[in-house]
Design an enzyme around this catalytic site. Structure first.
Site, short mmCIF file in Angstrom:
data_model
loop_
_atom_site.label_atom_id
_atom_site.label_comp_id
_atom_site.label_asym_id
_atom_site.label_seq_id
_atom_site.Cartn_x
_atom_site.Cartn_y
_atom_site.Cartn_z
N SER A 1 0.84 -1.18 0.14
CA SER A 1 -0.12 -0.09 -0.09
C SER A 1 0.85 1.29 0.14
O SER A 1 1.96 0.97 0.46
CB SER A 1 -0.77 -0.01 1.41
N TYR B 1 -1.42 -0.31 10.28
CA TYR B 1 -1.51 -1.14 9.11
C TYR B 1 -0.27 -0.79 8.01
O TYR B 1 0.18 -1.50 7.44
CB TYR B 1 -2.88 -0.62 8.48
P1 NAP Z 1 -11.36 -5.88 0.86
O1 NAP Z 1 -12.25 -5.57 -0.37
O2 NAP Z 1 -11.89 -5.64 2.19
O3 NAP Z 1 -11.45 -7.69 0.43
C1 NAP Z 1 -10.67 -8.25 1.49
C2 NAP Z 1 -10.47 -9.75 0.98
O4 NAP Z 1 -9.70 -10.34 1.78
C3 NAP Z 1 -12.02 -10.40 1.03
O5 NAP Z 1 -11.81 -11.35 -0.06
C4 NAP Z 1 -11.83 -11.08 2.36
O6 NAP Z 1 -12.42 -12.22 2.44
C5 NAP Z 1 -10.29 -11.87 2.51
N1 NAP Z 1 -9.72 -12.03 3.83
C6 NAP Z 1 -9.75 -10.88 4.91
N2 NAP Z 1 -9.13 -11.61 5.60
C7 NAP Z 1 -8.78 -12.86 5.37
C8 NAP Z 1 -8.16 -14.11 5.84
N3 NAP Z 1 -7.70 -14.09 7.22
N4 NAP Z 1 -7.94 -15.15 5.11
C9 NAP Z 1 -8.55 -15.07 3.80
N5 NAP Z 1 -8.93 -14.16 3.22
C10 NAP Z 1 -9.11 -13.02 4.09
O7 NAP Z 1 -10.01 -5.58 0.31
P2 NAP Z 1 -9.11 -4.57 -0.72
O8 NAP Z 1 -9.63 -3.10 -0.46
O9 NAP Z 1 -9.63 -5.24 -2.01
O10 NAP Z 1 -7.73 -4.88 -0.27
C11 NAP Z 1 -7.04 -5.95 -0.94
C12 NAP Z 1 -5.62 -5.70 -0.71
O11 NAP Z 1 -5.02 -4.59 -1.25
C13 NAP Z 1 -5.10 -5.68 0.78
O12 NAP Z 1 -3.76 -6.19 1.16
C14 NAP Z 1 -5.03 -4.07 1.12
O13 NAP Z 1 -4.31 -3.86 2.11
C15 NAP Z 1 -4.50 -3.63 -0.15
N6 NAP Z 1 -4.91 -2.06 -0.59
C16 NAP Z 1 -5.90 -1.67 -0.48
C17 NAP Z 1 -6.25 -0.28 -0.75
C18 NAP Z 1 -7.81 0.18 -1.03
O14 NAP Z 1 -7.83 1.44 -0.83
N7 NAP Z 1 -8.57 -0.61 -0.98
C19 NAP Z 1 -5.18 0.29 -0.99
C20 NAP Z 1 -4.09 -0.11 -0.70
C21 NAP Z 1 -3.70 -1.53 -0.39
P3 NAP Z 1 -14.08 -12.24 3.20
O15 NAP Z 1 -14.80 -11.38 2.46
O16 NAP Z 1 -14.48 -13.82 3.12
O17 NAP Z 1 -13.65 -12.10 4.60
#
Ligand code: NAP
Length: 244
Positions: free
Chosen positions: A139, A153
């Site tokens: 991130s 985080y």
């Molecule tokens: P999200 O929409 O909240 O989705 C999270 C996903 O991770 C879901 O499929 C969830 O499954 C799964 N998950 C959570 N805990 C888990 C565990 N212990 N074991 C297996 N699966 C798990 O997240 P996102 O925004 O797409 O983010 C994806 C990645 O990008 C993350 O690493 C995040 O830190 C990074 N990121 C995101 C952003 C942003 O603005 N969105 C920015 C920078 C970096 P369930 O739904 O079944 O719980």
């Protein structure tokens, strides 16, 4: 034979976009999720409807047992795994650091750092000398620090960056590439899960491109790093962050 790929947290957001795009480019995809089977099934169904191969597997990647079971189930369904996207990640509630519960600190580190390491270790063991590719989701927070929002985080993602570089250099001689993508704020459920569904509107104006990313824009970078088109790229953290 098409490459077997595990996308952790592939049921929603960036992971779901990555699973769909990778399947469209010929990967056989394991869509991992933690709790929401219905969301994973929606992604798997969409991939199959488009002619791709996908399977949904529930596993908590923050545990050693969960990771081993995930790889076993994936390989039984889609064949040898040669690619991994360490996408599953959590923030815990938004807030100042002095308010963060110990349990939140532990869980964020367990999923974002330990989980990514356990999955990468399992992947590298199974890749053997056949080569492979790993992409970790970092991130921009790793370099901004995310003060006032979730510094724990941000620290977990800085660990992911260091891990990416070190592991990449360690396994390069075996034909395994390890990279990271560092997204800026992206339109997913993660902001609501952090307790501030309107965070996108609050942060939009400080992004040079003046908008948040769509998950598909992050997925493009992830799938490129997995592909042979990135054959000379390893140990890199690629920012996809609208100018941040
Ligand atoms: P999200 O929409 O909240 O989705 C999270 C996903 O991770 C879901 O499929 C969830 O499954 C799964 N998950 C959570 N805990 C888990 C565990 N212990 N074991 C297996 N699966 C798990 O997240 P996102 O925004 O797409 O983010 C994806 C990645 O990008 C993350 O690493 C995040 O830190 C990074 N990121 C995101 C952003 C942003 O603005 N969105 C920015 C920078 C970096 P369930 O739904 O079944 O719980």
């Amino acid at each position: 034979m098409p490459t077997g790929l595990i996308v952790t947290g592939g049921s929603r957001g960036i992971g779901a976009a990555t699973a769909r795009l990778a399947a469209g480019r010929g990967f056989r995809v394991c869509v991992n999720y933690a709790r929401d089977a219905q969301a994973a099934e929606t992604v798997v169904t969409a991939i199959r409807a488009a002619g791709g191969t996908a399977v949904g597997v529930q596993a908590d990647i923050g545990t050693e047992r969960g990771v081993r079971d995930l790889f076993d189930a994936a390989e039984a369904a889609i064949g040898p795994v040669r690619a991994l996207v360490n996408n599953a990640g959590i923030t815990g509630p938004i807030g100042r650091f002095e308010t963060v519960e110990t349990e939140t600190l532990r869980r964020v580190l367990d999923v974002n750092v330990l989980g990514s390491m356990l999955c990468a270790r399992e992947a590298v063991r199974r890749f053997g000398d056949q080569g492979g590719a790993i992409v970790n989701l970092s991130s921009v927070a790793a370099t901004t620090g995310a003060a006032g929002e979730y510094v724990h985080y941000a620290a977990s993602k800085a660990a992911v960056d260091a891990f990416t570089l070190g592991l990449a250099r360690e396994v390069a001689g075996r034909g395994i590439r390890v990279n990271a993508v560092a997204p800026g704020s992206t339109l997913t459920d993660i902001h609501a899960a952090a307790g501030e569904p309107d965070r996108p509107a609050r942060v939009r104006s400080r992004i040079p491109l003046q908008r948040l990313a769509e998950p598909e824009e992050i997925a493009e970078a992830v799938v490129w790093l997995l592909s042979d088109a990135a054959s000379y790229v390893t140990g890199t953290v690629l920012r996809v962050a609208g100018g941040f």
